[in-house]
Scaffold this active site. Structure first.
Site, short mmCIF file in Angstrom:
data_model
loop_
_atom_site.label_atom_id
_atom_site.label_comp_id
_atom_site.label_asym_id
_atom_site.label_seq_id
_atom_site.Cartn_x
_atom_site.Cartn_y
_atom_site.Cartn_z
N LYS A 111 0.81 -1.23 0.00
CA LYS A 111 0.00 0.00 0.00
C LYS A 111 0.84 1.27 0.00
O LYS A 111 0.33 2.34 -0.32
CB LYS A 111 -0.96 0.00 1.19
CG LYS A 111 -2.06 -1.03 1.02
CD LYS A 111 -3.23 -0.78 1.94
CE LYS A 111 -4.36 -1.74 1.58
NZ LYS A 111 -5.52 -1.60 2.43
N LYS A 193 -4.53 -9.65 -5.22
CA LYS A 193 -5.83 -9.92 -4.62
C LYS A 193 -6.88 -8.88 -5.00
O LYS A 193 -6.54 -7.73 -5.28
CB LYS A 193 -5.72 -10.02 -3.10
CG LYS A 193 -5.78 -8.72 -2.38
CD LYS A 193 -5.85 -8.93 -0.89
CE LYS A 193 -6.13 -7.60 -0.20
NZ LYS A 193 -7.52 -7.24 -0.09
N LYS A 196 -11.01 -3.62 -2.45
CA LYS A 196 -12.09 -2.64 -2.57
C LYS A 196 -11.55 -1.25 -2.86
O LYS A 196 -12.29 -0.39 -3.34
CB LYS A 196 -13.04 -2.66 -1.37
CG LYS A 196 -12.43 -2.46 0.00
CD LYS A 196 -13.54 -2.37 1.04
CE LYS A 196 -13.44 -3.40 2.14
NZ LYS A 196 -12.29 -3.26 3.03
N1 AQP Z 1 -9.45 -10.70 -2.15
C1 AQP Z 1 -9.81 -11.25 -1.01
N2 AQP Z 1 -10.09 -12.58 -0.94
C2 AQP Z 1 -10.46 -13.14 0.24
N3 AQP Z 1 -10.58 -12.45 1.40
C3 AQP Z 1 -10.33 -11.13 1.36
N4 AQP Z 1 -10.35 -10.17 2.30
C4 AQP Z 1 -10.00 -8.99 1.74
N5 AQP Z 1 -9.75 -9.14 0.44
C5 AQP Z 1 -9.93 -10.47 0.17
C6 AQP Z 1 -10.71 -10.41 3.69
O1 AQP Z 1 -11.85 -9.63 4.00
C7 AQP Z 1 -11.76 -9.23 5.38
C8 AQP Z 1 -12.00 -7.75 5.48
O2 AQP Z 1 -10.98 -7.08 4.76
P1 AQP Z 1 -10.52 -5.63 5.20
O3 AQP Z 1 -11.71 -4.75 5.24
O4 AQP Z 1 -9.74 -5.74 6.46
O5 AQP Z 1 -9.63 -5.13 4.04
P2 AQP Z 1 -8.34 -5.67 3.36
O6 AQP Z 1 -7.96 -7.02 3.88
O7 AQP Z 1 -7.28 -4.62 3.49
O8 AQP Z 1 -8.73 -5.80 1.82
P3 AQP Z 1 -9.84 -5.10 0.98
O9 AQP Z 1 -11.19 -5.49 1.52
O10 AQP Z 1 -9.68 -5.37 -0.43
O11 AQP Z 1 -9.69 -3.55 1.27
P4 AQP Z 1 -8.61 -2.49 0.85
O12 AQP Z 1 -8.59 -2.40 -0.64
O13 AQP Z 1 -9.09 -1.22 1.50
O14 AQP Z 1 -7.29 -2.95 1.40
C9 AQP Z 1 -10.38 -9.64 5.89
O15 AQP Z 1 -10.51 -10.84 6.63
C10 AQP Z 1 -9.61 -9.89 4.63
O16 AQP Z 1 -8.58 -10.85 4.81
#
Ligand code: AQP
Length: 327
Positions: A111, A193, A196
């Site tokens: 990031k 991965k 969002k």
């Molecule tokens: N691509 C993914 N596949 C499976 N699980 C995923 N998680 C996130 N992306 C994937 C799981 O969703 C939960 C919540 O995630 P988060 O809100 O903590 O955000 P994150 O892990 O940083 O990833 P995001 O959702 O894509 O958000 P951004 O883009 O803001 O970083 C966690 O259990 C995560 O592992």
């Protein structure tokens, strides 16, 4: 019966990866354990957020939890910022965690890449606040997607160090990661991965995408140049689409291979888009219903916060004593 804790960031509209990687496993665990689930709004602000949108995204995340079947009677649901003990413990753990171990965190490296000195201190410190979230509740199990495994391992290391320095205080948590679906990949970049906060909306299937968005995104999903529908990790684009299809239809890879024998990528993608539309439709209807009743959403969060606060403050009293600040 152990304690299960999970959270997600209201950093955008949730995607199918969040659902399959985290929410679905929590639904299963909710039946066997004491559950805590919350919305980590202070984690979301580690990257810039528009305050108006952030507020909407917090309510949206709660609506998704409820629409998915997370039951406030069985699970304590709350907002991280409503429990100041999380940031208080975060500060104390900052004094136990080391710069070196935080510098090794893959999420921070990903990031902060190409952002130079503009990267926030909060983004660097993100895993320590997450450690506080987990340790405050004597958590046994943390269901997460693959991307968060490293952070849960760091939490264990910080807890062990704290316990050695100040005497046993924290339970050591374990990450729980499902075999398939723990790392749903980006549709436009299957080697990274699904995220969002991805710049290109074609990276993800949002839980609110309508029929035409789903069709367009799936039809344009990047796949390799093969022809047959066969699961092979060396074809990450197709393997990712097959994983999504398998999880939402409960079919095994063998069954999918049989279903599409003699057919090509186009047929498979059309069928996957249709399956996603059918899978998401009832969830979307429920999300919209919950979003219409903001007072009810706030009431659920408030009640959950009262329960969480009680546990968090009891734990903080022990911690303050252990480190020697209670007079
Ligand atoms: N691509 C993914 N596949 C499976 N699980 C995923 N998680 C996130 N992306 C994937 C799981 O969703 C939960 C919540 O995630 P988060 O809100 O903590 O955000 P994150 O892990 O940083 O990833 P995001 O959702 O894509 O958000 P951004 O883009 O803001 O970083 C966690 O259990 C995560 O592992």
């Amino acid at each position: 019966m152990g304690r299960v804790l999970s959270a997600l960031q209201p950093s955008g509209f949730l995607h199918i990866g969040n659902y399959l990687g985290m929410i679905e496993p929590v639904l299963i665990l909710q039946e066997q354990h004491e559950n805590f689930i919350f919305i980590v709004d202070y984690h979301a602000i580690t990257v810039p957020q528009d305050p108006k949108k952030l507020r909407e995204q917090i309510l949206f995340a709660l609506a998704v939890y409820l629409a998915s079947g997370i039951d406030p009677q069985k699970t304590t649901i709350f907002q991280q910022s409503a429990i100041p003990q999380h940031t208080e413990l975060g500060w104390i753990l900052n004094c136990v965690a080391s710069m070196g171990e935080l510098e090794r965190m893959t999420q921070f490296k990903d990031k902060s890449r190409n952002k130079g000195e503009q990267v926030s201190v909060g983004l660097f410190d993100y895993p320590v606040l997450m450690a506080a979230d987990i340790l405050l509740y004597d958590t046994n199990i943390v269901p997460v997607g693959e991307d968060q495994k490293q952070h849960v391992e760091l939490t264990r290391n910080i807890a062990q160090r704290f316990n050695q320095r100040f005497g046993t205080t924290f339970t050591l948590p374990k990450p729980e990661i499902r075999t398939h679906g723990a790392r749903i990949m980006g549709l436009d970049h299957p080697e990274k991965k699904m995220s969002k906060s991805a710049e290109n909306p074609k990276n993800y299937i949002s839980l609110l995408d309508d029929e035409s968005a789903i069709q367009q995104k799936i039809m344009s999903a990047v796949t390799d140049s093969g022809k047959e529908i066969i699961y092979d990790q060396n074809s990450p684009g197709l393997a990712n689409l097959m994983t999504i299809y398998s999880l939402i239809t409960q079919k095994t890879f063998e069954q999918i291979q049989e279903e599409f024998e003699g057919k090509g990528y186009g047929d498979f993608k059309k069928q996957l888009a249709q399956a996603l539309i059918i899978f998401l439709h009832p969830l979307q209807e429920k999300i919209h219903l919950y979003l219409k009743n903001e007072d009810e959403l706030k009431r659920i969060l408030h009640e959950g916060s009262l329960r969480a606060q009680d546990i968090a403050e009891k734990k903080m009293k022990q911690i303050r004593k252990k480190i020697g600040v209670t007079l």
